[in-house]
Write a protein that holds these residues in place. Structure first.
Motif, PDB file in Angstrom:
ATOM      1  N   VAL A 100      17.817  13.331   4.786  1.00 36.82           N
ATOM      2  CA  VAL A 100      18.188  12.999   6.166  1.00 36.82           C
ATOM      3  C   VAL A 100      17.221  11.975   6.729  1.00 36.82           C
ATOM      4  O   VAL A 100      17.633  10.985   7.356  1.00 36.82           O
ATOM      5  CB  VAL A 100      18.207  14.263   7.048  1.00 36.82           C
ATOM      6  N   THR A 101      15.923  12.182   6.509  1.00 39.65           N
ATOM      7  CA  THR A 101      14.952  11.243   7.052  1.00 39.65           C
ATOM      8  C   THR A 101      15.126   9.854   6.446  1.00 39.65           C
ATOM      9  O   THR A 101      15.061   8.845   7.162  1.00 39.65           O
ATOM     10  CB  THR A 101      13.511  11.729   6.818  1.00 39.65           C
TER      11      THR A 101
ATOM     12  N   LEU B  42      10.686   9.262   2.307  1.00 37.63           N
ATOM     13  CA  LEU B  42      10.238   9.454   3.689  1.00 37.63           C
ATOM     14  C   LEU B  42       9.592   8.183   4.209  1.00 37.63           C
ATOM     15  O   LEU B  42       9.846   7.764   5.349  1.00 37.63           O
ATOM     16  CB  LEU B  42       9.260  10.626   3.764  1.00 37.63           C
ATOM     17  N   SER B  43       8.777   7.542   3.383  1.00 43.01           N
ATOM     18  CA  SER B  43       8.103   6.317   3.804  1.00 43.01           C
ATOM     19  C   SER B  43       9.111   5.231   4.169  1.00 43.01           C
ATOM     20  O   SER B  43       8.972   4.558   5.196  1.00 43.01           O
ATOM     21  CB  SER B  43       7.164   5.827   2.696  1.00 43.01           C
ATOM     22  N   ILE B  44      10.130   5.059   3.330  1.00 42.78           N
ATOM     23  CA  ILE B  44      11.132   4.026   3.621  1.00 42.78           C
ATOM     24  C   ILE B  44      11.954   4.397   4.841  1.00 42.78           C
ATOM     25  O   ILE B  44      12.370   3.524   5.614  1.00 42.78           O
ATOM     26  CB  ILE B  44      12.028   3.795   2.393  1.00 42.78           C
ATOM     27  N   GLY B  45      12.184   5.695   5.047  1.00 41.68           N
ATOM     28  CA  GLY B  45      12.806   6.105   6.302  1.00 41.68           C
ATOM     29  C   GLY B  45      11.983   5.642   7.488  1.00 41.68           C
ATOM     30  O   GLY B  45      12.516   5.136   8.486  1.00 41.68           O
ATOM     31  N   ILE B  46      10.668   5.787   7.377  1.00 45.50           N
ATOM     32  CA  ILE B  46       9.775   5.373   8.457  1.00 45.50           C
ATOM     33  C   ILE B  46       9.807   3.858   8.641  1.00 45.50           C
ATOM     34  O   ILE B  46       9.580   3.356   9.750  1.00 45.50           O
ATOM     35  CB  ILE B  46       8.359   5.901   8.192  1.00 45.50           C
ATOM     36  N   GLN B  47      10.123   3.111   7.592  1.00 46.02           N
ATOM     37  CA  GLN B  47      10.333   1.674   7.760  1.00 46.02           C
ATOM     38  C   GLN B  47      11.415   1.423   8.807  1.00 46.02           C
ATOM     39  O   GLN B  47      11.308   0.506   9.628  1.00 46.02           O
ATOM     40  CB  GLN B  47      10.730   1.019   6.441  1.00 46.02           C
TER      41      GLN B  47
ATOM     42  N   SER C 117       0.820  -1.216   0.000  1.00 50.26           N
ATOM     43  CA  SER C 117       0.000   0.000   0.000  1.00 50.26           C
ATOM     44  C   SER C 117       0.850   1.260   0.000  1.00 50.26           C
ATOM     45  O   SER C 117       0.408   2.303  -0.493  1.00 50.26           O
ATOM     46  CB  SER C 117      -0.953   0.006   1.203  1.00 50.26           C
ATOM     47  N   ALA C 118       2.076   1.198   0.507  1.00 46.79           N
ATOM     48  CA  ALA C 118       2.941   2.386   0.499  1.00 46.79           C
ATOM     49  C   ALA C 118       3.241   2.827  -0.919  1.00 46.79           C
ATOM     50  O   ALA C 118       3.256   4.030  -1.222  1.00 46.79           O
ATOM     51  CB  ALA C 118       4.237   2.090   1.252  1.00 46.79           C
TER      52      ALA C 118
END
Length: 590
Positions: free
Chosen positions: A397-398, A298-303, A129-130
């Motif tokens: 950075v994220t 950003l999404s993969i950073g949140i992973q 879904s990402a």
């Protein structure tokens, strides 16, 4: 182990007490009537149930069974399809989507917290879904109204999935080398021919249709990246009334056999005169695709945050229960033959490193989400532009710092378990394998560091950086701010190193690459110092209301400033060693 409990108290602390999200949303007209603190809390509560009870239990079997390929058909592990159907009933794919086409229109400050829960539950499931959410962003921003009306509603509903098709066997980072071609048909559509690799979710059995966003070159296009166009290519052609038609010439040639995220299908996709539609302007496709790529970064950073949080939860629980040896200061648990390992200094060092970095990451993700909301929704063009500049600075950075430190935290979590951390059924080794890819895909972390230093620092002479550090200085200088001196000292170090780098890069082109990774880490630790100052200040203010929670926050802040922020000292020394030590060997001497 598959247990995951969303850290709702901490998520709410960051959202409401540190960043006062409801005040931010009240200043953005499009969000005023869409979301408030009660709505946000209700969404987080439901998200915790979905991720903890529906998705997390699938993680281990998903890793063991993996996605399977058979003659072009990909099947996901047992339980994925049923869970996905339940998941999309809640509208989660379109959480932050454009309401004009069926999205829920929720702010990014909220959706980053949901994404953390999703990755924490199972990275493989989250990726399906990402990628759809990112594809929707690109379509909404750049496609024609006809394409948006046709494709966005079923994508937001989760009935269709979206993926991005960039990489080719010979063209990874350097997309200007792609060979996939597009030729125009008489009806205004295009024939797309070529092959793409490493396509996450390029084929699967979860959705009715898969919408591929494909980079290709038109005839006589300019050389390199200036000649790339973006095309929407459905797996199944769509009729004018929105119903599904015949199969398009899009096939999955194989899937990769990977170290981790095994339940996520990583596909080779072949396009053989497949029917596609131009998104945006000809030869401007890379810019359009970056709308999706920046979201995915950003999404993969949140992973990295999600995996680290799950690893921390398991490690902390294990450390409180596992008895082994006695505390250095004497017996702590006389009823048992040994003390729980949480009494040992090194176990505490690992747990506090995990805790301080994960919570710092969570706060920074929310801060970047805030800037994205302002950039998107602010009626003030000056504020919107300032926020967008900050997003440009902070995105690399994220992506890189969240995932570099996320891997470090997952390794610490595995280490806390000792030998059991190396054994599959405890789940810690899976997290190490799953999170490792996050440093590689969506632009390797080395490339993110080059982007930060080369494009966001050196190319504009530190203009973005100055705007960021001014914000830190203003807040850190407030009389009620805790750790003000430490934050201001850290900012001064970042500014000093940045100025040194600007001067050196003017004379030696190798300095940017030589310093980039250490510089990104230096930047990250300084940014987290600001986050921890803000969290500590909020915790001190509200301490009497919930002493246990806030005292833990204050103690973790103290650990960060005393044991983590000093890493910036060695990073500064390493950066200022310059590029020469990297070029002391000839190529044949390696």
């Amino acid at each position: 182990m598959s247990d995951y409990n969303a850290p709702l108290r901490d998520l709410r602390f960051v959202l409401h007490e540190v960043f006062n999200a409801s005040e931010v949303w009240a200043q953005l007209p499009q969000l005023q009537e869409t979301v408030d603190s009660e709505t946000a809390d209700a969404i987080l509560e439901e998200a915790a149930k979905v991720t903890g009870q529906l998705i997390a239990p699938l993680s281990r079997n998903g890793d063991e069974q993996g996605a399977q390929w058979d003659n072009g058909i990909v099947t996901t592990p047992d339980g994925f399809k049923e869970a996905y159907n339940t998941y999309i009933e809640g509208g989660w794919v379109g959480l932050s989507g454009n309401p004009a086409y069926g999205g829920m229109g929720m702010p990014k400050m909220l959706s980053v917290q949901f994404e953390e829960m999703l990755y924490a539950a199972d990275s493989s499931f989250a990726l399906y879904s990402a990628l759809t959410s990112g594809a929707c962003l690109a379509i909404d921003a750049h496609a024609s109204e006809a394409l948006k009306n046709t494709y966005l509603p079923p994508l937001y509903a989760g009935r269709w999935a979206g993926v991005m098709c960039l990489t080719e066997a010979h063209a990874g980072t350097d997309l200007g080398l792609i060979r996939t071609r597009a030729t125009e048909n008489s009806d205004g559509s295009y024939k797309i021919t070529g092959s793409k690799i490493f396509i996450t979710g390029g084929e699967q059995d979860l959705t009715e249709n898969i919408i591929h966003l494909v980079l290709a070159k038109l005839p006589n296009a300019p050389e390199g990246a200036r000649g790339i166009s973006l095309f929407l290519v459905p797996k199944i052609n769509v009729n004018t009334d929105g119903s599904l038609g015949n199969a398009n010439a899009v096939t999955c040639g194989s899937i990769e056999h990977k170290m981790g995220i095994k339940a996520s299908a990583t596909c080779v996709m072949n396009f053989d005169d497949a029917k596609g539609y131009l998104v945006g302007e000809p030869n401007k496709g890379l810019a359009a695709m970056f709308t999706m790529m920046n979201y995915e970064r950003l999404s993969i950073g949140i992973q990295g945050i999600g995996c680290a949080e799950t690893s921390y939860q398991r490690a902390a629980d294990y450390a409180r229960e596992r008895i082994q040896s006695r505390a250095a200061t004497g017996v702590q648990n006389p009823e048992q033959t040994a003390d729980p390992i949480i009494v040992h200094a090194d176990v505490r060092r690992m747990l506090l490193t995990m805790k301080s970095m994960t919570e710092g990451s969570r706060a920074f993700a929310c801060y970047v989400g805030k800037q994205l909301d302002i950039a998107k929704f602010s009626p003030d063009p000056v504020l919107a532009e300032q926020a967008q500049d900050l997003v440009a600075l902070l995105t690399p950075v994220t992506k890189a710092f969240f995932t570099d430190t996320g891997l470090e935290s997952c390794i610490h979590g595995q280490q806390v378990f000792g030998g059991h951390g190396y054994v599959r059924e405890w789940g810690q080794e899976q997290l190490v394998r799953d999170v490792r890819i996050a440093q590689i895909y969506e632009g390797t972390n080395g490339i993110q560091a080059l982007d930060l230093v080369g494009r966001k620092i050196v190319a504009n002479r530190g203009e973005y950086l100055t705007a960021f550090t001014q914000r830190i200085r203003e807040q850190a200088s407030q009389p009620e701010t805790l750790y003000s001196a430490e934050v201001l000292s850290a900012v001064a170090r970042l500014e000093s190193v940045s100025q040194w780098l600007l001067e050196k890069a003017a004379d030696d082109k190798n300095e940017v690459g030589a310093a980039s990774v250490e510089y990104l880490h230096l930047f990250g630790y300084v940014a987290y110092a600001w986050m921890w100052s803000r969290m500590a200040t909020a915790a001190q203010k509200n301490h009497a209301q919930e002493p246990d929670f806030y005292s833990a926050k204050l103690a973790t802040a103290d650990f960060y400033f005393s044991r983590m922020l000093p890493r910036t000292l060695s990073l500064e020394t390493s950066i200022k060693a310059g590029s020469e030590p990297l070029y002391g060997l000839a190529a044949e001497q390696f």
